[in-house]
Design an enzyme around this catalytic site. Structure first.
Site, PDB file in Angstrom:
ATOM      1  N   LYS A 196     -12.449   6.036  -3.880  1.00  0.00           N
ATOM      2  CA  LYS A 196     -12.920   6.606  -5.147  1.00  0.00           C
ATOM      3  C   LYS A 196     -14.157   7.485  -4.923  1.00  0.00           C
ATOM      4  O   LYS A 196     -14.327   8.522  -5.565  1.00  0.00           O
ATOM      5  CB  LYS A 196     -13.247   5.477  -6.130  1.00  0.00           C
ATOM      6  CG  LYS A 196     -13.919   5.921  -7.434  1.00  0.00           C
ATOM      7  CD  LYS A 196     -13.088   6.930  -8.209  1.00  0.00           C
ATOM      8  CE  LYS A 196     -13.557   7.117  -9.640  1.00  0.00           C
ATOM      9  NZ  LYS A 196     -14.970   7.204  -9.882  1.00  0.00           N
ATOM     10  N   GLU A 248     -14.220  16.042  -6.148  1.00  0.00           N
ATOM     11  CA  GLU A 248     -14.384  16.524  -7.525  1.00  0.00           C
ATOM     12  C   GLU A 248     -15.581  17.475  -7.623  1.00  0.00           C
ATOM     13  O   GLU A 248     -15.484  18.534  -8.252  1.00  0.00           O
ATOM     14  CB  GLU A 248     -14.587  15.295  -8.423  1.00  0.00           C
ATOM     15  CG  GLU A 248     -14.878  15.567  -9.865  1.00  0.00           C
ATOM     16  CD  GLU A 248     -15.346  14.266 -10.554  1.00  0.00           C
ATOM     17  OE1 GLU A 248     -14.684  13.217 -10.403  1.00  0.00           O
ATOM     18  OE2 GLU A 248     -16.405  14.293 -11.204  1.00  0.00           O
TER      19      GLU A 248
END
Lengths: 328, 328, 328, 328
Positions: free
Chosen positions: A192, A199
């Site tokens: 993650k 991102e």
């Protein structure tokens, strides 16, 4: 299944809701009694203490902790550890640093408590779209949690399937449903974390591109090389058949459709730790991560008016050339 | 030798002075008659037109044009070209883009006028220290100019000599005196351009390092990991025996000794074209020039309060997580 | 003064020698008895154990540990701590991470042992040029060490003095001699760490610039825009009067004078930790350090033939455009 | 409508096919007669010369040139210009540099020939998905072409519509169908160029992230901090509900599903000009484009084994510290 959920903020509350929609029983706790009450009104079993939660989770207790990383999560898990029986499962669904997961799992294992870390992507959209989850922990414990994870995940949905899936050894069939067992404790949060690092890079790529489009109308350019581009339309058209279509671009298009000038935003951009940790991981592995790092640094830079370093540049220029600074 | 100097600003004026100090005759012109008069008072032959200058340069005329790149230099050289005889020499000592040198040299060669480009480093310090010069043009023409270039250059001075010099084929003995014949027309400005590109990179390295030192007293850090460092002392000590001692560091030390807060500088940093051209050259050659480019971009960034791209980042964050921006 | 020196490698041995040259007494230890013997032959008091060293350092014992950071230094200091009396001084002259210094100083303070960290720049050149030192620790303890530090430092020498020194409050007069008391424990290594971070940035700026010069002869360029530049001469001329003259450039000039092709080097470049830690410090302070980071990453990249990421780029290109890869 | 298509490669051929599927008449030409013949077999009107094409396009002739940028496109348009009547339209659907479009449009305008540039994204997938197109030229001429552009574009399809579209002044309703009129001549290619610049940045962000995931199994890491991650699963799960889902990620997932080791790719990554031009545009506008540039440079770096700059770093390290290089 029955599961205790601790922390009913934006994420925790919707996780409880999505589980209930899918037929699971939730026992919910938040430090705000009103929040507990509200969710109880939607069908959850509200409790006012962790002891009470433990009592209501008969048999193998499963706790999902959905709190800010650091002290709130640490102290809650420490409290849970004190009341858990051997075989109970504590899940950290927040943004804990994966090295802390590794330590915690070892610590809890001494008491035969199972620790599972779940990196969760999806933000405020997760309730409807489902959450994309990356899970770390013992394989059989994660298996026990499958009904819960499957309920939270988006499922196959309408997203086209990837050809050639499951032809290589070791692939996880759960990936297509929207969650994976990534590896031992910490692996979920590690994956993650890298997700968030990426991102940042993706967002910065769009940001710089739109900056170049925006600047094309600058008066410093020759007049016949200027364009006054409609960025709202450009974001929209790129959503449709272009190589750079993405969910982040969808968000750009949505925000630009509201106001192409983005006037409500000042441009001071926060970062939440994962970008920093991704760069640390890259350095530990000696991986050159130019783009991910530059994206992070651009956020730092966005939050100060001028750096001391900029002043030093001006000072050097003044020193060697008598250059006077640019007017403000 | 006798040489005409056109443009008597900070650079041109001092070049004339240094030449006179070394026994050369200078015929000087500037669009400001006062400037001409002032330099005439120091021993130069002042003229009020280029025609007059040509007339005073009997025999093979040598013109040193020291004007801003672009129009001023272009039009002056065009005018000179109109009055020059075959064999005359036009020197561009400014910051012309090397591809323009290449075109110009071809154009002037048709009239048998020799063109020489001189990239000059040294700034306001050149009068005393001498100018470091990188020269492009025909080998025998540059040879003709040796007395002038040698007078402008620093010479051997007290700088320790590099061992093993002149053992490889093709080395230029003039390098130790502070100037080189770099190659054909444009080569002088090309080497000077890359010099400036490197300069940007070096400056930014110091700037970032001092930023990290400065930030070490930030209240966001744990209290026992903060230091209130004296940057003036640090710059000074690094000048003495450290691996990163340099002339730019000397300048940092000088400015910091005046005011460690650099309060007179706002931090809006100009760039003068060479950094940009160096990146273009890197791209034409497919050379990865991360550092030189990042140094250039930091200057761009220093000149705006917020980029549109930063606002788009905020907008995306708002879109996916409902994140509110950081307070200003 | 009398001082014990532990670790007689390239750095430690020369530190002992420079101290002896300046009239200090050294008690020296190394795990290799031959090394001890050799230095004893130059006038040092050789010992074969730390106990023996302690015995020979009567009164307030001063130990200079000059070992690789990590285990060797840790265990040696732990051993010394066991034998030290209150008031003794342990100096770590190696490259310890400053946060470890902070912990160590606290730990030793409990036993009233003083801890001093000395960041030392100068490499193999220090014996002759003197060492540039950045010192962390208690002010009065550092004062006690002044005679030793002054002997090791370059001193005023022939380097021109910076105007306006000592006009601001809090400046350290020792800076001009080549060492400073930077702050509390760890501050010395912190400043040295940033020094090395800057060093990486400076080196990379030169490396990229010379790459652009080298590539200017590439056959992919238009023929009349190519130059076959003599990089040896360019490095030499930049040493003389240019804005980018520096000690690192001197080194470039020296190496290029030996062989412009640098054929003995493969280009796999190591990094020693300080660059990485500088980036970590930048991230902790939210300082955008694009250049220092890119310099570090370029070293990582230099050590692998191809990254997995590069292959993924090729794979994506193949996926969207059927692009075939470039031939190797 | 009836349209001439010149250049029947991967892109041009499929553009003809998609137009025919939508009821348009195509007159097709390629330098390879076989290619013409093949497409004629699918319903197109094949011609063997541009003259013949002009003859077959009665009335206002429309030419779509789909050739490599540079000479092939230049000379073809020059030839067409020679045979066109006032009012005819020449479309360049390739990857021409937008500044060349601006010059061309001016040049053709003198003959009252209309010039339209179409930046086309979609690659080999365009035939089925439709092409995302950014169009530059005169507004009424682009309007004339609407039937053709609409046939080529993806149309609304199943992609969710962006809320708040068309509420701001100046928005183009065609954006939702997958094409826009971006502005005057060159604007189409400019927007497409920035699109590709962004594409490089996005791709590099994924590449670096997967590199960090891959490196997490490195033996240089502490054993309990290593993970042997399944990158195929990770790419798949991120497609499903995560913030970084995108079409490029879909491609990653597809390639990784075939072979997680990407063994068929060497990692030498080409770049096609647009990335370079985007950086140039950023520099002309003084926009800091760290990420887009780093992405481009990583491609350059992927194509050489070692840079000369890397060797210079090693040489400097050898010079100041006697450091020996890392073994290959």
């Amino acid at each position: 299944m029955k599961i205790g959920i601790i922390g009913l903020g934006r994420m925790g509350g919707n996780i409880a809701r999505r589980l209930m929609r899918n037929g699971h029983e939730t026992v919910v706790y938040d430090r705000s009694p009103e929040t507990v009450k509200a969710l109880a009104g939607e069908g959850a079993i509200g409790v006012n203490s962790l002891d009470d939660m433990k009592a209501k989770l008969d048999g193998q207790a499963i706790f999902w902790v959905m709190l800010p990383a650091g002290d709130p999560t640490d102290s809650t898990i420490e409290t849970l550890a004190g009341m858990c029986a051997a075989g109970d499962i504590i899940i950290d669904g927040g943004n804990t640093f994966y090295k802390d997961d590794i330590k915690r799992a070892k610590h809890l294992a001494k008491k035969q408590i199972h620790y599972v870390d779940v990196g969760t992507s999806g933000g405020v959209w997760g309730l409807e779209r489902g959450y994309c989850m990356m899970v770390g922990g013992e394989a059989d414990v994660v298996k026990t949690l499958d009904p819960i994870l499957e309920a939270l995940a988006p499922g196959l949905g309408t997203i086209p399937r990837t050809p050639n899936r499951m032809e290589q050894e070791g692939e996880d069939p759960r990936a297509e449903k929207g969650y994976i067992h990534a590896g031992a404790a910490g692996a979920g949060h590690f994956v993650k974390m890298v997700h968030n690092g990426i991102e940042y890079g993706l967002m910065q790529a769009y940001a710089e591109g739109f900056d170049v489009l925006k600047g094309k109308n600058s008066e410093s350019l020759p007049e016949d090389e200027r364009y006054d581009l409609n960025l709202t339309d450009i974001a929209e058209v790129w959503r449709r058949g272009s190589v750079i279509s993405s969910w982040l671009l969808d968000l750009c298009a949505q925000q630009l459709a509201k106001d192409m000038d983005l006037a409500q935003f000042t441009g001071r951009v926060a970062d939440s730790g994962e970008g920093h940790w991704t760069v640390e991981a890259a350095m530990e592995e000696a991986v050159p991560a130019y783009v991910l790092t530059a994206a992070l640094f651009s956020r730092y830079r966005s939050r100060v008016e001028h750096t001391y370093g900029d002043k030093l540049l001006s000072a050097m220029r003044f020193g060697f050339g008598g250059h006077v600074e640019m007017p403000q």
